[in-house]
Each structure stands twice: as structure tokens, then as C-alpha cells.
Motif scaffolding. Sequence first.
Motif, PDB file in Angstrom:
ATOM      1  N   ALA A   8       0.833  -1.206   0.000  1.00  0.00           N
ATOM      2  CA  ALA A   8       0.000   0.000   0.000  1.00  0.00           C
ATOM      3  C   ALA A   8       0.863   1.249   0.000  1.00  0.00           C
ATOM      4  N   ALA A   9       1.987   1.189   0.711  1.00  0.00           N
ATOM      5  CA  ALA A   9       2.874   2.355   0.780  1.00  0.00           C
ATOM      6  C   ALA A   9       3.739   2.483  -0.456  1.00  0.00           C
ATOM      7  N   MET A  10       4.017   1.365  -1.152  1.00  0.00           N
ATOM      8  CA  MET A  10       4.960   1.365  -2.267  1.00  0.00           C
ATOM      9  C   MET A  10       4.392   0.563  -3.427  1.00  0.00           C
ATOM     10  N   ALA A  11       3.252   1.001  -3.905  1.00  0.00           N
ATOM     11  CA  ALA A  11       2.540   0.235  -4.919  1.00  0.00           C
ATOM     12  C   ALA A  11       3.314   0.107  -6.220  1.00  0.00           C
ATOM     13  N   SER A  12       4.261   1.010  -6.482  1.00  0.00           N
ATOM     14  CA  SER A  12       4.982   0.997  -7.761  1.00  0.00           C
ATOM     15  C   SER A  12       6.348   0.342  -7.656  1.00  0.00           C
ATOM     16  N   ASP A  13       6.615  -0.382  -6.575  1.00  0.00           N
ATOM     17  CA  ASP A  13       7.903  -1.037  -6.389  1.00  0.00           C
ATOM     18  C   ASP A  13       7.802  -2.498  -6.832  1.00  0.00           C
ATOM     19  N   SER A  14       8.628  -2.882  -7.796  1.00  0.00           N
ATOM     20  CA  SER A  14       8.555  -4.239  -8.344  1.00  0.00           C
ATOM     21  C   SER A  14       8.877  -5.298  -7.299  1.00  0.00           C
ATOM     22  N   LEU A  15       9.939  -5.094  -6.530  1.00  0.00           N
ATOM     23  CA  LEU A  15      10.367  -6.110  -5.570  1.00  0.00           C
ATOM     24  C   LEU A  15       9.322  -6.346  -4.484  1.00  0.00           C
ATOM     25  N   VAL A  16       8.716  -5.271  -3.995  1.00  0.00           N
ATOM     26  CA  VAL A  16       7.711  -5.418  -2.944  1.00  0.00           C
ATOM     27  C   VAL A  16       6.507  -6.193  -3.468  1.00  0.00           C
ATOM     28  N   ASN A  17       6.082  -5.909  -4.693  1.00  0.00           N
ATOM     29  CA  ASN A  17       4.967  -6.660  -5.275  1.00  0.00           C
ATOM     30  C   ASN A  17       5.340  -8.120  -5.504  1.00  0.00           C
ATOM     31  N   ASP A  18       6.583  -8.385  -5.892  1.00  0.00           N
ATOM     32  CA  ASP A  18       7.059  -9.764  -6.052  1.00  0.00           C
ATOM     33  C   ASP A  18       7.012 -10.500  -4.713  1.00  0.00           C
ATOM     34  N   HIS A  19       7.490  -9.852  -3.658  1.00  0.00           N
ATOM     35  CA  HIS A  19       7.436 -10.454  -2.329  1.00  0.00           C
ATOM     36  C   HIS A  19       5.985 -10.752  -1.916  1.00  0.00           C
ATOM     37  N   MET A  20       5.093  -9.829  -2.221  1.00  0.00           N
ATOM     38  CA  MET A  20       3.694 -10.022  -1.863  1.00  0.00           C
ATOM     39  C   MET A  20       3.150 -11.278  -2.554  1.00  0.00           C
ATOM     40  N   GLN A  58       0.006 -10.387  -8.315  1.00  0.00           N
ATOM     41  CA  GLN A  58       1.131  -9.588  -7.813  1.00  0.00           C
ATOM     42  C   GLN A  58       2.373  -9.787  -8.669  1.00  0.00           C
ATOM     43  N   TRP A  59       2.621 -11.013  -9.132  1.00  0.00           N
ATOM     44  CA  TRP A  59       3.799 -11.256  -9.970  1.00  0.00           C
ATOM     45  C   TRP A  59       3.654 -10.552 -11.324  1.00  0.00           C
ATOM     46  N   HIS A  60       2.438 -10.594 -11.888  1.00  0.00           N
ATOM     47  CA  HIS A  60       2.214  -9.865 -13.142  1.00  0.00           C
ATOM     48  C   HIS A  60       2.478  -8.369 -12.930  1.00  0.00           C
ATOM     49  N   ARG A  61       2.001  -7.860 -11.802  1.00  0.00           N
ATOM     50  CA  ARG A  61       2.233  -6.445 -11.521  1.00  0.00           C
ATOM     51  C   ARG A  61       3.725  -6.156 -11.349  1.00  0.00           C
ATOM     52  N   ALA A  62       4.423  -7.053 -10.667  1.00  0.00           N
ATOM     53  CA  ALA A  62       5.868  -6.867 -10.480  1.00  0.00           C
ATOM     54  C   ALA A  62       6.575  -6.824 -11.831  1.00  0.00           C
ATOM     55  N   LEU A  63       6.183  -7.680 -12.757  1.00  0.00           N
ATOM     56  CA  LEU A  63       6.782  -7.655 -14.100  1.00  0.00           C
ATOM     57  C   LEU A  63       6.504  -6.339 -14.810  1.00  0.00           C
ATOM     58  N   SER A  64       5.283  -5.846 -14.670  1.00  0.00           N
ATOM     59  CA  SER A  64       4.913  -4.602 -15.358  1.00  0.00           C
ATOM     60  C   SER A  64       5.697  -3.407 -14.834  1.00  0.00           C
ATOM     61  N   LEU A  65       6.211  -3.527 -13.609  1.00  0.00           N
ATOM     62  CA  LEU A  65       6.969  -2.432 -12.983  1.00  0.00           C
ATOM     63  C   LEU A  65       8.469  -2.520 -13.267  1.00  0.00           C
ATOM     64  N   LYS A  66       8.857  -3.470 -14.147  1.00  0.00           N
ATOM     65  CA  LYS A  66      10.230  -3.584 -14.628  1.00  0.00           C
ATOM     66  C   LYS A  66      11.232  -3.833 -13.495  1.00  0.00           C
ATOM     67  N   PRO A  67      11.418  -5.081 -13.136  1.00  0.00           N
ATOM     68  CA  PRO A  67      12.409  -5.423 -12.104  1.00  0.00           C
ATOM     69  C   PRO A  67      13.795  -4.884 -12.440  1.00  0.00           C
ATOM     70  N   GLU A  68      14.616  -4.719 -11.394  1.00  0.00           N
ATOM     71  CA  GLU A  68      15.922  -4.099 -11.569  1.00  0.00           C
ATOM     72  C   GLU A  68      16.859  -4.932 -12.425  1.00  0.00           C
ATOM     73  N   THR A  69      16.791  -6.254 -12.317  1.00  0.00           N
ATOM     74  CA  THR A  69      17.738  -7.108 -13.032  1.00  0.00           C
ATOM     75  C   THR A  69      17.004  -8.122 -13.904  1.00  0.00           C
ATOM     76  N   GLU A  70      17.731  -8.633 -14.894  1.00  0.00           N
ATOM     77  CA  GLU A  70      17.171  -9.666 -15.758  1.00  0.00           C
ATOM     78  C   GLU A  70      16.918 -10.942 -14.982  1.00  0.00           C
ATOM     79  N   ALA A  71      17.779 -11.236 -13.972  1.00  0.00           N
ATOM     80  CA  ALA A  71      17.593 -12.434 -13.161  1.00  0.00           C
ATOM     81  C   ALA A  71      16.269 -12.381 -12.406  1.00  0.00           C
ATOM     82  N   GLU A  72      15.913 -11.202 -11.869  1.00  0.00           N
ATOM     83  CA  GLU A  72      14.638 -11.058 -11.175  1.00  0.00           C
ATOM     84  C   GLU A  72      13.473 -11.259 -12.137  1.00  0.00           C
ATOM     85  N   THR A  73      13.605 -10.700 -13.338  1.00  0.00           N
ATOM     86  CA  THR A  73      12.550 -10.852 -14.346  1.00  0.00           C
ATOM     87  C   THR A  73      12.357 -12.320 -14.701  1.00  0.00           C
ATOM     88  N   ARG A  74      13.464 -13.045 -14.916  1.00  0.00           N
ATOM     89  CA  ARG A  74      13.377 -14.462 -15.299  1.00  0.00           C
ATOM     90  C   ARG A  74      12.744 -15.291 -14.188  1.00  0.00           C
TER      91      ARG A  74
END
Length: 618
Positions: free
Chosen positions: A533-545, A561-577
Motif C-alpha cells: 500500500a505504501a509502495m505500490a509501484s515497487d517491483s520487488l515489494v509486489n514480487d514479495h507479496m 502480484q507477480w504480473h504487476r511486479a513484471l509490469s513495474l520492470k524489475p531491476e535485473t534480468e535475473a529477477e525478471t526471469r
Amino acid sequence: MTTRLIPLALIALTAALPLQQGAAWAAPMLVQAEPPEVQDSDRPAHRPAAPAPEFRGLAGPYLAARMAAIQNDYRNAATYYLQALAQDDTDGYLQDSALVALISAGEMERATALAVTMSDQGRATELARLVQRAELAKAGRWDDLIAAIDTTPTPETGGDASGGGALVDGMMRAWALLGAGKAGESLSAFKKLATLRGAGPMVNYHLALAKAKVGDFEGAEELLADPATGAHILGVVARAQVLSQLERNRDAIAMLEGTPGFAEEPHLMALRDRMAKGETLAFDSIRTPSDGIAQVFLTFGSVLATSDEPDPLALIHVRLAEYLAPGLGEAHLLTAQLLQGFGQFDLAEREFEKLRELGDMRPIAELSRIDALARAERLDDAEKAALALTAAHPELAQGWIALGDLLRQQDKFGQAVPAYDKALSLIGDQNPEARWFPLYARGIALERSGQFSKAEADLRAALKIRADSPQVLNYLGYSLVDRNEKLDEALRLIKRAVELRPDDGYILDSLAWAYYRLGRYSEAVAPMERAVAAMASDSLVNDHMGDIYWMVGRQREAEIQWHRALSLKPETEAETRRIRAKLERGLDAVLSEEKANGGKLPELRAPEPRNPEPAGAD
């Protein structure tokens, strides 16, 4: 875990008791404030303002001007207000708004012309009158300035008493009397103003300058020796010059060397060196009464800049100070810092450029400039400026900290470590409080460059200095959680950080992730939902959720949540994969694959496309 470049707080201000008119005395100080405690990268994106497009009619430019003004985009606000005035040049509100924008943008020639127009039309506002007075002072028309002040409506005659206007007028009038050759009346006027409740330190500083200007150095020294009057950089310089004129160079040198921050002020060190060689300093803190009025504006600008959210009038006053005394470095520095605070980094850089043109390369200004460049996302220029500062002043620990912060912001963690090493060696062990931040920052750089054992030592050393630093508690706790080490201690550290900052999204994410690592999935849900709720645009937090939802049996919500995390462009390719693998095969399968592959997701061939679900399926 990401971290942001720590903004440098580069000006400290002092204030006396409130004045009856609503003002207080403050001036730029020598001592640098400590960097604020911050957690993560949340710098606003910044781009240079685009040229203002043309609008037809009155409504368009007026609305555009209002929006630009709300965003502190002074140049475009001025352009739009002037477009609106071209449709209606008799609207007093538009005129005053345009005047504010022009002054804030530093467009003083156009501002003075507009103030004259407003006066000619009989609609001069308080601000327009102030601009006209500055123009009279710049032209040396002292009798006209005195007359303009004397004919201003007072509260008794229906005038406005807010904003310290009477005191500003009184101080300008005292300087104008000196300009008109009426030194006795000038000094008497200052003395009378000094009797106003709370005004003494502010007025006595100007009285000291006036006394020194007319050769009364003994009287000036008596006033400047009072810390309430002279304990700021302009006061220190003026007092050194006064003492030198009194043939007291030894006292002046002792005073300079005893000033907090002396070693970080090359200008003060140069004055010391000149006097040590037997030179008598000229008194040039004030060359003309116009310089004195410039310092009046700077004084009130400093007062208005003391709050966490500076009054926009602070910038107006400091711009007027610059206009009257273009060589007054403190005015350019404070203008730059105010512009930084208002998000106008390109305008701030213009002020730093003026300082360099004046030969005023003080570290405090360069540190502030580096911060402005970084906030404007001109990271290459900021890094070059930091390298230049450390080359010019290798003894300055804050310069090395600024360089390390810039390198860290650019993910150059290995290069940042030596910069923090140098800062810590300069600070030494005598001032533990000054060590906590570079220890914390070096710990981050070490952890991010794969040197966790050294990072852990730095973070624990920082905690020994500040046991209740929420960002250090969180960073160490999260790092242990992320490595799946000492989880009970990590949870304890993070819980303490949450107690200190219960609404911080990053810390809540750390707490939830600690519960996850401990297998306490149901306890992880609530803090992670608060983090999202505090960081809705953070990829990692949505991935953790998503991971936590999966573990409590809420698979559909996890996939969302994972789809949302992908849409927010994770920091690394490893996270995306890894996120895509969880969407394709589920978290259980991914964890099993990682366990069988030494903790890493194995390289797999691209999966065959999944058959679409039949129409109407849940």
C-alpha cells in the motif's frame, strides 16, 4: 535492496525571538548540518522545463501560469503570466503574480519594468513597491528612497503590517540615510530599531556594518563580538576585517581559527593566512549603502528560509539581494539552495555557476551544487564535480562522502568503497558521531559488491554509534534475511526499525520477508500488504507479496502480484526471469529447482506456450 544518494544539508540557520512584525534574525552559518536519515531511492525524476507553448485568449495562459506556479516552474509561470497580461494589462492580480514569477526566475530587468508599470497605473502592490525601492537603492537615489519609505501607508493609516515590512523599511531607510550623507541620523535610526522586541541581533549586525563603514571600528567590534549578532559567516568575515583595522590581527586569527567549520572554509583560511603575514585587511564587507540594503534582503530571506518548507518569499528577498549586490556570494548560495528545495535544479545550477564566476569555490557551495546536479539526474556532471572537489580539497571528508554517494547511486559500489575509506580515515576516531553515516554507506557499498563480512562489520559499527538508527537496523536485518542467516536476530533488528518508523514501506517489506524466511507465512501477510500500500509501484515489494500469498494458499492473488511486479520492470534480468518462472511453473517448483541447483534458478529452455483456458473458466 536499493539505496538512494543521501542529500547533503548544507546550510544551518540561527534565529532569535520573534519580532513584533513577524520576522526573526537568521543568517547563513558555517556549520554543515548532518545528512537526513533516509532509506531508499525516491528522488523525483527531473527534466529541464520545456519552452512554454503559446495560448490564445486569457484563460489558457492564466491556467497554464497557475499550474506552472504550483510546480515552482518560475520561468514558464512568468512566460504564461506575461501572455495573460498581453490580453489584459490592467488586472492587478495577474500583474503581481507575474512579478513574483519574474523575480523568482531571476528576471530582474523585466520585473523592475513591470513594477514601474504597476506604479504608473496606480496599482503598485507591496511587492512592486519593494522592487522599486531596490531599484532606487541600486541607482543611489537615496533621497527618493527615503521619501518613498516615508510616504508608505502604515498600519495606522491603513497599510499592511505583515511580513516584517515595517522593519525592512526601517533598515533600508537607515542605510539610505547613510547614503545621503546623514551618518548620525543613520546610526540613530539603527539604534532605535534595535530596541524592538527580538530585533536586536539582526539590527545590531547592520549597525555594526554601518559603524565600520564610517570608521568607528571600536563600536563595530563591540557589537560583532556578541555571538547573537556576529556568529554567521558574513559576521565572522566582517569582524576579522574590523579587528585587522584595529591592528589586532592576532585576535582576528584566534577568532577565525575558533570558528566552527573554519577548516572547511578556504575563504576564512585565506584571511587568516594574509593576516599571519602581517597584512592589514581592508574593510570591504560593505562598500556602499546599497550593499547594506542587499544584506537586509539577505537577512530576511534567511529568516524566511528557516522552516522545513521555506516561505516562497524567502526566494524573493534573496533575489533582491543578488540584484543589489551581484558579488554577494552568500546570496547566490542561498538562492541556489532554495531553488533546490523547490525542485528547480537547472536554475540552481545557474547560481552555482555565478559563484564560480566570482571565484567563490567554497566546499559548502560545491557540495550543494553536487546535490543539485544529482537531483537533476546529471550524474556524470555531479561525479565530475565531486572528483574536482576531492582533488581541490582532499582533506575534506564530506567531499569524499559526496563522491561515494554518487558512485553508489550509479551502482558503482566497488568504486564507492575507497571514497568512504578516505572519508573515514580523515574523520578518525575522535568524533564517533561523524563516523556513523560513512560506516553505514560503506556497509551498503560493500554488501552490494559482494563483500558481506566486511559490510556486516561496518553496519554493526554504525549501530554501536546509533543504536536506534532505523535505516541501519533495517539494512543489516534485511541483509541477514536475504542471506537466510541469523534470522532470529534479523527479525529482532527489523522489528525495532518498525517501532521507530511504523509507516516506512521498505522496513515493513523487510519485516514481512523475515517472517517469510522463518516460515511464518500468515504473520507476513499484514506487514507486506501495508508495504505494498505504501509502495505500490515497487517491483520487488509486489514480487514479495506474490510469494507470501502463494505460501498461504492464495495462488490467484499471487499471480496478480507477480504480473504487476513484471509490469513495474524489475531491476535485473535475473529477477525478471525468476518471476516469469513462478508464473509458468509456480513458486513451489521454482524453489525446488533452486534447491537442486545450489540456490540458483537453472537455465531452462523456453517453455512451450500454455493452452488457453476455455471460455467461461474461472
